[in-house]
Design a protein around this motif. Structure first.
Motif, PDB file in Angstrom:
ATOM      1  N   PRO C  83      -2.792  -3.115   4.704  1.00 34.21           N
ATOM      2  CA  PRO C  83      -1.867  -2.312   4.819  1.00 34.21           C
ATOM      3  C   PRO C  83      -2.149  -0.976   5.739  1.00 34.21           C
ATOM      4  O   PRO C  83      -1.020  -0.834   6.530  1.00 34.21           O
ATOM      5  CB  PRO C  83      -1.282  -1.585   3.929  1.00 34.21           C
ATOM      6  N   VAL C  84      -3.280  -0.741   5.846  1.00 30.20           N
ATOM      7  CA  VAL C  84      -3.544   0.300   7.111  1.00 30.20           C
ATOM      8  C   VAL C  84      -3.751  -0.530   8.962  1.00 30.20           C
ATOM      9  O   VAL C  84      -2.752  -0.231   9.089  1.00 30.20           O
ATOM     10  CB  VAL C  84      -4.950   0.840   7.018  1.00 30.20           C
ATOM     11  N   VAL C  85      -3.864  -1.507   8.318  1.00 25.36           N
ATOM     12  CA  VAL C  85      -3.994  -2.451  10.317  1.00 25.36           C
ATOM     13  C   VAL C  85      -2.619  -2.824  10.492  1.00 25.36           C
ATOM     14  O   VAL C  85      -2.047  -2.605  11.234  1.00 25.36           O
ATOM     15  CB  VAL C  85      -4.400  -3.341  10.122  1.00 25.36           C
ATOM     16  N   SER C 111       6.200   3.237   3.908  1.00 22.33           N
ATOM     17  CA  SER C 111       6.033   3.058   3.026  1.00 22.33           C
ATOM     18  C   SER C 111       4.403   1.771   2.773  1.00 22.33           C
ATOM     19  O   SER C 111       4.303   1.695   1.788  1.00 22.33           O
ATOM     20  CB  SER C 111       7.253   1.709   2.711  1.00 22.33           C
ATOM     21  N   ILE C 112       4.060   1.647   3.736  1.00 23.05           N
ATOM     22  CA  ILE C 112       2.554   0.085   4.268  1.00 23.05           C
ATOM     23  C   ILE C 112       1.645   0.785   3.679  1.00 23.05           C
ATOM     24  O   ILE C 112       1.107   0.579   3.284  1.00 23.05           O
ATOM     25  CB  ILE C 112       3.035  -0.500   5.320  1.00 23.05           C
ATOM     26  N   THR C 113       1.495   2.155   4.313  1.00 26.42           N
ATOM     27  CA  THR C 113       0.998   3.015   4.147  1.00 26.42           C
ATOM     28  C   THR C 113       0.114   3.005   2.684  1.00 26.42           C
ATOM     29  O   THR C 113      -0.711   3.184   1.954  1.00 26.42           O
ATOM     30  CB  THR C 113      -0.006   3.921   4.555  1.00 26.42           C
ATOM     31  N   SER C 114       1.479   3.650   1.506  1.00 24.29           N
ATOM     32  CA  SER C 114       1.208   3.561   0.342  1.00 24.29           C
ATOM     33  C   SER C 114       0.972   2.312  -0.258  1.00 24.29           C
ATOM     34  O   SER C 114       0.624   3.001  -1.900  1.00 24.29           O
ATOM     35  CB  SER C 114       2.234   3.857  -0.270  1.00 24.29           C
ATOM     36  N   ILE C 115       0.806   1.424  -0.376  1.00 26.30           N
ATOM     37  CA  ILE C 115       0.208   0.316  -0.651  1.00 26.30           C
ATOM     38  C   ILE C 115      -1.254   0.532  -1.029  1.00 26.30           C
ATOM     39  O   ILE C 115      -1.545   0.084  -2.024  1.00 26.30           O
ATOM     40  CB  ILE C 115       0.612  -0.895  -0.354  1.00 26.30           C
ATOM     41  N   CYS C 116      -1.880   1.269   0.295  1.00 27.78           N
ATOM     42  CA  CYS C 116      -3.230   1.405  -0.725  1.00 27.78           C
ATOM     43  C   CYS C 116      -3.435   2.085  -1.490  1.00 27.78           C
ATOM     44  O   CYS C 116      -5.189   1.839  -2.092  1.00 27.78           O
ATOM     45  CB  CYS C 116      -3.894   3.131   1.010  1.00 27.78           C
ATOM     46  N   VAL C 117      -3.326   3.216  -2.444  1.00 28.11           N
ATOM     47  CA  VAL C 117      -3.623   3.464  -3.412  1.00 28.11           C
ATOM     48  C   VAL C 117      -3.482   2.270  -4.942  1.00 28.11           C
ATOM     49  O   VAL C 117      -4.326   1.972  -5.443  1.00 28.11           O
ATOM     50  CB  VAL C 117      -2.584   4.290  -3.847  1.00 28.11           C
ATOM     51  N   LEU C 118      -2.762   1.084  -4.443  1.00 30.64           N
ATOM     52  CA  LEU C 118      -3.021   0.244  -5.368  1.00 30.64           C
ATOM     53  C   LEU C 118      -4.508   0.257  -4.875  1.00 30.64           C
ATOM     54  O   LEU C 118      -5.078  -1.434  -6.195  1.00 30.64           O
ATOM     55  CB  LEU C 118      -1.896  -0.947  -4.688  1.00 30.64           C
TER      56      LEU C 118
END
Lengths: 156, 378, 314
Positions: C83-85, C111-118
């Protein structure tokens, strides 16, 4: 304040408790230890600080040594109790001074003196599986140490 | 369906259980090989059981098999952050047993060295405490930078940087080097400046205050009952310092204050240590000013027999009261040498302090006790 | 299609290089803060140190804990890194240098960066390590809480610019950077604080909390998987700094120098600020941090939003 004052207090309130009096320490009877400790702590002598508990192995007996301090009179009392090798049990002081808890555990661990009514008398420095008491004079140092094998180790 | 799931169904609510976490013996902030068995409810510590003994070398047994002089290096390894103070305590105990007088100069040198070591030890205490609070190594490095100056002097003095074996029974190993006077005076000036910096960096930092104020409160009565001594006792508001209240050596000649805390929380313990550094600097300044001439080197025989009897000598170490209980039967070796170490009692009180706190706070409180495992396990 | 491919590849290249550079930079900055020299052996002033480190990490054995949930555990680093990329795809490096200028750009990034938490939670859960689990739990709570003030401060920018496109927001700042307006400057402050929490850096590095949890959620990772967490951490830092630059500091705009330079200067300036903070402050506690997010930052940013909205329609 000096030691004679404490001896007097003991002689008044617990006649016969003091077995021996020397310039540096008092020896009291094993049975009257708890009563003596209560007097020291709760009377106006105010021995609030149980500084250390230890023991000395004299081969025929074990001396349990208490260093108790009063901040009020700034006096360190050395209290001893002689225990015969056949009966190494003594009353615990842990409910009078909290510090006695660990200090007595250490004495138990290293000398095998059993403290009665101690809240948690386990070995503290050595592993629980040990059976020896390393600071006794008759302790033979093994050339090689190996802990007794436990079930888990065997399975592995 | 497993038993657990069946139980969940029956209760009709989520099953929760205590979470046991083994902190240590290998953990970044247990200050050596301490093992804390923490029972957690979420992140709240319900109970804590310290397990010690991983560094047990049975120094007391070793002492029974060594002559009085031979045991001196072993005292270095008790509280390895304050070796000079341990040396001093042991030397004083043996001197008390032998009834030996020490020259004036030796006493002054001992005072200076012991206080310098106290400064060094407290610096580490502060640095590691900040590290435990998550200040990534920066305060730690600053404290080590300052300690390094002291260690350099000690290195020159006795060739050791951690374990010094410098004190001798009846004196010290060598005289101070010629430039020591200027060196120490410079250090005092430098360190006073740096203490101000530490106040800015840590003491009154909002996050630092939020993390340490009212955390791990140790009440005075609890502290006394647990035989807590040293900065921890003073932080609980009990003004007690052996150097002042039962002066040994020449401490009665110097003017200094005893810093005390008010509430006995982690911040107080930190602040007392920080203030003690500046008090120690005062003592060093006075001692180096009044350093008399003479020979500080020991005149006691290399081989001697201890007179039968027993002595108990306690000194104010950086962590509390270090006591040596020497029993002699008239032989070359002590019959029994009991070491009463301050950290041992200071650690015993830990469960009282951290019950009901967060894991983060437990680490903070542990850091504020500033224990050294070498001394606890002996 | 070809453009997209080239763009994607260059973004990945940029990320790896910048992460390496930042790791070196952080080590140097921390060293100089702490009276040390930092890496000095590999190359000039240790400039090749990061390459040596990544080689070492590549060659290390990949140890899988026996109790781990293998699938979750192995997937976690990807969920953190990818997601960070992807977030970089809509970041405008200069007027023309942007992979795809989506018309919902900022929404996409958020929205895409909040996937990191997963990914972080997966790492914590899958490791089957108590410390990791605590770290993962803390991380999930923290990131979700700080997402709220973070997004609220972004909303203000969107209101001001009237567009969701990143390029559009930059162009809207031609008259003056948003950080110069009082209400947006306040939003910038909130953004900075929340983004520090978002990327788990001091004083909000609670999920990693070295002195408490060992290394938190990535305790059990070795070798390349650990390196991915490491790269993700630094790239995340660049992402939040790049968004801050775009939203508040006028993006690539600036006199004389080409846009790309201005963009990088601003981004790395913000990164250095974060490093400076990291090596100075202690860590806050979990509950203090949550209190701060919900009781201070969120109400303040809502208030800021309401007042600015009222000012706009007045």
């Amino acid at each position: 304040m000096d030691q004679t004052q404490i001896t007097q207090t003991f002689n008044q309130q617990l006649p016969g408790a003091v077995v021996e009096e020397q310039s540096k320490f008092l020896v009291i009877k094993k049975e009257s230890l708890l009563a003596a400790a209560k007097i020291l702590k709760d009377s106006e002598l105010a021995f609030q600080h149980l500084h250390s508990v230890t023991a000395v192995d004299r081969k025929d007996k074990i001396e349990v040594v208490y260093h108790i301090y009063t901040y009020k009179y700034r006096f360190m009392l050395t209290l001893k109790v002689y225990l015969p090798m056949t009966d190494l049990t003594i009353e615990s002081l842990a409910h009078l001074w909290q510090s006695a808890n660990w200090l007595e555990r250490e004495t138990y661990d290293l000398f095998g003196v059993k403290f009665l009514n101690h809240p948690d008398l386990r070995r503290i420095l050595n592993p629980d599986v040990w059976t020896d008491y390393p600071l006794r004079k008759d302790f033979n140092r093994p050339d090689f140490y190996r802990l007794p094998q436990t079930e888990g180790l065997k399975a592995a | 369906m497993s038993d657990i799931e069946a139980k969940d169904k029956k209760d009709g609510e989520l099953r929760s259980e205590e979470f046991v976490i083994n902190m240590g013996p290998q953990h970044p902030s247990t200050h050596g090989v301490l093992y804390l068995e923490l029972r957690l409810d979420g992140e709240i510590v319900k109970d804590c059981r310290p397990h010690i003994g991983y560094l047990h070398r049975s120094c007391e047994k070793i002492a029974e098999n060594r002559t009085y002089i031979q045991f001196m290096p072993f005292t270095d390894r008790l509280d390895y952050l304050a070796s000079m103070n341990n040396n001093l305590g042991y030397a004083l105990a043996v001197e008390k047993l032998l009834n030996v007088q020490v020259t004036e100069r030796a006493q002054y040198i001992r005072t200076i060295i012991a206080e310098l070591n106290r400064v060094a030890s407290h610096l580490i205490g502060i640095g590691t405490f900040a590290q435990d609070l998550g200040a990534y190594a920066t305060p730690m490095f600053y404290c080590f930078r300052d300690r390094e100056i002291i260690v350099e002097l000690f290195d020159e003095l006795c060739g050791g940087r951690l374990t010094y074996n410098y004190m001798r029974i009846g004196g010290v190993q060598t005289d101070l080097p010629a430039h020591a006077d200027k060196f120490i005076k410079d250090f005092i000036k430098y360190e006073r400046q740096k203490l101000k910096e530490y106040n800015e960096l840590l003491t009154y930092n909002a996050i630092f205050l939020a993390r340490t104020k009212k955390i791990g409160i140790l009440k005075q009565e609890t502290a006394i009952s647990y035989a807590v001594t040293g900065p921890m006792l003073r932080a609980s508001g009990f003004k007690w310092d052996l150097r002042k209240d039962e002066p040994y050596m020449i401490y009665d000649r110097f003017k200094f204050d005893i810093p005390v805390g008010k509430t006995g929380d982690s911040w107080d313990r930190f602040k007392v240590r920080l203030d003690e550094i500046s008090e120690s600097l005062k003592i060093i300044e006075q001692a180096i000013g009044g350093l008399p001439a003479g020979n500080p080197i020991s005149k006691v025989n290399r081989v001697f027999k201890g007179p039968p009897g027993e002595v108990y000598m306690r000194t104010e170490n950086p962590r509390g009261e270090l006591g040596f209980y020497l029993v002699s039967d008239g032989g070359l070796k002590p019959y029994r040498n009991k070491i009463r170490s301050p950290s041992f009692s200071n650690l015993a009180v830990l469960p009282e302090m951290i019950r009901g706190l967060n894991v983060s706070d437990a680490v903070c409180v542990l850091g504020s006790t500033d224990i050294v495992m070498g001394e606890i396990d002996r | 299609m070809m453009n997209l491919l080239i763009g994607g590849i260059s973004v990945v290249g940029f990320i790896s290089l910048s992460a390496m550079f930042l790791i070196w930079l952080e080590r140097k900055i921390s060293a100089h803060i702490q009276n040390r020299m930092g890496p000095m052996i590999c190359g000039w002033h240790g400039s090749l140190q990061s390459i040596a480190d990544s080689l070492k990490l590549l060659l290390k054995e990949n140890i899988v804990p026996s109790g781990a949930d293998k699938l979750v555990w192995s997937l976690a680093p990807f969920f953190v890194t990818v997601p960070v990329v992807m977030a970089f795809l809509t970041v405008p490096f200069s007027k023309t240098l942007i992979v795809r200028d989506l018309n919902v750009g900022i929404l996409y990034v958020a929205s895409i960066t909040s996937i990191c938490v997963l990914g972080i939670f997966m790492a914590g859960w899958g490791s089957n390590n108590k410390y990791s689990l605590l770290g993962g739990m803390r991380s999930a709570a923290q990131i979700i809480s700080y997402e709220v003030p973070l997004l609220l401060s972004i909303v203000l920018v969107v209101m001001e610019a009237g567009t969701l496109s990143m390029q559009g927001i930059v162009q809207a700042q031609e008259q003056g950077w948003y950080v110069l307006k009082p209400n947006l400057a306040f939003a910038f402050l909130i953004y900075l604080i929340s983004s520090t929490a978002e990327v788990n850096r001091v004083p909000f590095d609670i999920p990693e909390a070295e002195s408490e949890l060992g290394a938190g959620y990535h305790t059990e990772y070795t070798g390349m998987k650990f390196a991915m967490f490491f790269v993700a951490e630094y790239t995340n830092l660049v992402v939040v700094s790049a968004i801050a630059t775009t939203l508040f500091l006028g993006g690539w705009q600036g006199p004389l120098l080409p846009g790309l330079f201005w963009f990088l200067i601003k981004v790395y300036g913000l990164v250095c600020l974060s490093m400076w903070v990291r090596w100075t402050l202690p860590r806050v506690r979990m509950d203090q941090m949550m209190t701060f997010a919900w009781k201070v930052l969120t109400p303040l940013s809502i208030l800021n939003l309401l007042v600015s909205g009222w000012w706009m329609v007045r």
